[in-house]
Design a protein around this motif. Sequence first.
Motif, PDB file in Angstrom:
ATOM      1  N   UNK A   1     -30.842 -15.213 -25.703  1.00 32.66           N
ATOM      2  CA  UNK A   1     -30.243 -13.877 -25.769  1.00 32.66           C
ATOM      3  C   UNK A   1     -30.726 -13.199 -27.042  1.00 32.66           C
ATOM      4  N   UNK A   2     -31.344 -12.040 -26.866  1.00 32.65           N
ATOM      5  CA  UNK A   2     -31.828 -11.263 -28.010  1.00 32.65           C
ATOM      6  C   UNK A   2     -30.773 -10.202 -28.325  1.00 32.65           C
ATOM      7  N   UNK A   3     -30.338 -10.169 -29.588  1.00 30.12           N
ATOM      8  CA  UNK A   3     -29.309  -9.202 -29.996  1.00 30.12           C
ATOM      9  C   UNK A   3     -29.964  -7.980 -30.612  1.00 30.12           C
ATOM     10  N   UNK A   4     -29.592  -6.826 -30.078  1.00 29.58           N
ATOM     11  CA  UNK A   4     -30.107  -5.559 -30.606  1.00 29.58           C
ATOM     12  C   UNK A   4     -28.957  -4.573 -30.693  1.00 29.58           C
ATOM     13  N   UNK A   5     -28.658  -4.141 -31.929  1.00 31.34           N
ATOM     14  CA  UNK A   5     -27.568  -3.174 -32.150  1.00 31.34           C
ATOM     15  C   UNK A   5     -26.295  -3.590 -31.418  1.00 31.34           C
ATOM     16  N   UNK A   6     -25.846  -4.783 -31.682  1.00 31.74           N
ATOM     17  CA  UNK A   6     -24.590  -5.332 -31.134  1.00 31.74           C
ATOM     18  C   UNK A   6     -24.623  -5.576 -29.627  1.00 31.74           C
ATOM     19  N   UNK A   7     -25.766  -5.368 -28.991  1.00 33.14           N
ATOM     20  CA  UNK A   7     -25.870  -5.653 -27.549  1.00 33.14           C
ATOM     21  C   UNK A   7     -26.763  -6.860 -27.338  1.00 33.14           C
ATOM     22  N   UNK A   8     -26.416  -7.672 -26.318  1.00 33.84           N
ATOM     23  CA  UNK A   8     -27.205  -8.856 -26.017  1.00 33.84           C
ATOM     24  C   UNK A   8     -28.039  -8.669 -24.753  1.00 33.84           C
ATOM     25  N   UNK A   9     -29.287  -9.069 -24.806  1.00 32.70           N
ATOM     26  CA  UNK A   9     -30.176  -8.995 -23.636  1.00 32.70           C
ATOM     27  C   UNK A   9     -30.729 -10.392 -23.367  1.00 32.70           C
ATOM     28  N   UNK A  10     -30.473 -10.913 -22.165  1.00 22.07           N
ATOM     29  CA  UNK A  10     -30.987 -12.245 -21.826  1.00 22.07           C
ATOM     30  C   UNK A  10     -32.473 -12.152 -21.514  1.00 22.07           C
ATOM     31  N   UNK A  11     -33.248 -12.923 -22.242  1.00 20.87           N
ATOM     32  CA  UNK A  11     -34.702 -12.960 -22.044  1.00 20.87           C
ATOM     33  C   UNK A  11     -35.045 -14.358 -21.539  1.00 20.87           C
ATOM     34  N   UNK A  12     -35.586 -14.434 -20.327  1.00 21.97           N
ATOM     35  CA  UNK A  12     -35.840 -15.734 -19.693  1.00 21.97           C
ATOM     36  C   UNK A  12     -37.319 -15.885 -19.368  1.00 21.97           C
ATOM     37  N   UNK A  13     -37.831 -17.044 -19.688  1.00 25.70           N
ATOM     38  CA  UNK A  13     -39.245 -17.343 -19.404  1.00 25.70           C
ATOM     39  C   UNK A  13     -39.462 -17.491 -17.904  1.00 25.70           C
ATOM     40  N   UNK A  14     -40.606 -16.966 -17.398  1.00 29.13           N
ATOM     41  CA  UNK A  14     -40.972 -17.190 -15.986  1.00 29.13           C
ATOM     42  C   UNK A  14     -40.806 -18.684 -15.707  1.00 29.13           C
ATOM     43  N   UNK A  15     -40.197 -19.012 -14.579  1.00 31.96           N
ATOM     44  CA  UNK A  15     -39.988 -20.440 -14.316  1.00 31.96           C
ATOM     45  C   UNK A  15     -40.059 -20.760 -12.832  1.00 31.96           C
ATOM     46  N   UNK A  16     -40.269 -22.034 -12.570  1.00 29.65           N
ATOM     47  CA  UNK A  16     -40.226 -22.566 -11.209  1.00 29.65           C
ATOM     48  C   UNK A  16     -39.111 -23.604 -11.218  1.00 29.65           C
ATOM     49  N   UNK A  17     -38.187 -23.502 -10.277  1.00 28.02           N
ATOM     50  CA  UNK A  17     -37.077 -24.459 -10.237  1.00 28.02           C
ATOM     51  C   UNK A  17     -37.513 -25.751  -9.571  1.00 28.02           C
ATOM     52  N   UNK A  18     -37.025 -26.877 -10.130  1.00 30.40           N
ATOM     53  CA  UNK A  18     -37.267 -28.182  -9.514  1.00 30.40           C
ATOM     54  C   UNK A  18     -36.309 -28.386  -8.349  1.00 30.40           C
TER      55      UNK A  18
END
Length: 441
Positions: free
Chosen positions: A71-88
Amino acid sequence: MILEIPKNAETILNILENAGYEAYVVGGCVRDSILGRTPDDWDITTSAKPEQVKELFHRTVDTGLQHGTVTVLMEKEGYEVTTYRVDGEYEDGRHPKEVTFTASLEEDLKRRDFTINAMAYNPSRGLVDLFGGMEDIDRKIIRCVGDPLERFTEDALRIMRAVRFSAQLGFTIEDETRKALKVLAPNLKHVSAERIQTELVKLLVSPHPDYLRVAYEAGIIAEFLPEFDVCMETPQNTPYHCYTVGEHILHSLNYVRADRVLRITMLLHDIGKPVVRKTDENGRDHFKMHGEAGEKMAGQILRRLKFDNDTIYKVTRLVKWHDDRPAGTTKSVRRAVNRIGEDLFPYYLEVQQADMLAQSEYRRAEKQERLDKVKEAYEVIMNEHQCVSLKTLAVTGKDLIQAGYKPGREIGETLNRLLEEVLADPQKNQKEVLLSMLDTK
């Protein structure tokens, strides 16, 4: 297509891109933006690994590193940043045993549940829609990405989400997706009661709560609310009704505002009817005491679905009293408010209105007239601040002790007796008047 995205989200995309990575807003926020709805949150997907994301931003929280989320915090707001992934492999029907990071956006989008949730957007690259999400939005369809049997086998919660999205958006579920729902509904046993509760409530407070019918037809409700299935199969051979108990419930949901407690109450208000149903010699059905039976059943159901105590208290009381029909006089309504509870009486009036509108037209005008008089009487009681409970009685237990009463049961009984006097005649709610009614000690 140009979508308006928050400045902070765009800043995160730019920082990632300037560092040589791909980055897009993805999923529900893209869907909602296209539909003109305000997204709840903005999720970002990127080719950057979690540690690379953390190097680029000063303020981050390790939300789910094993799944690639920071989660990247910017001006008191959180943005979930997720790496491209393949589920097992999904061993438990809910969570992948492991995830593998990938450099391919397509691989990441391929693992998502529905086409309308599998679109990504970047201001410089535009919309990425590899599975026909835009077409499905235009056709108002909920369709799985790829094979629906695979998608629902991976994560059984998607079974509930399909119906919930359908109800929230007013979309129909595509045929193959609907067939897969029916086949895999038993997999809901892998899903926690809390998760099912969350999806059920979202469905109930949606613009189309009666889409619960789809969940019934697909065998979904049978997995966590079998009592409702019994209602769908229970006829109501009485002139007051024109539907089965279950169909009446579904119709009633549409007649009450999208409040959590009200919609849950309407779902459960007649849940006790199948249990108490009696048919007389003329073939007419009677459902005496169904409120009391429903109160008990509603409590069991809500506890089973891990609802909080406050919701359980409110809903069970409303279910118990939903069929209570006081006369439209202030005296009768004061007693009803006392019986049902000051806090819940406004809800009770809404429940009664919705219940009535989902019945047959038989004696509708007469029923509406009584309810309107009850509402008018209630307004008078509220405007005049009339006493309807011990809370506003002009004497207290302390007053009784001072008058010579010993602490204990007698005080409670005396206060209730005085309250009965006041409920009959609000003018008596004066300390001197009430004290003069006491037995001399």
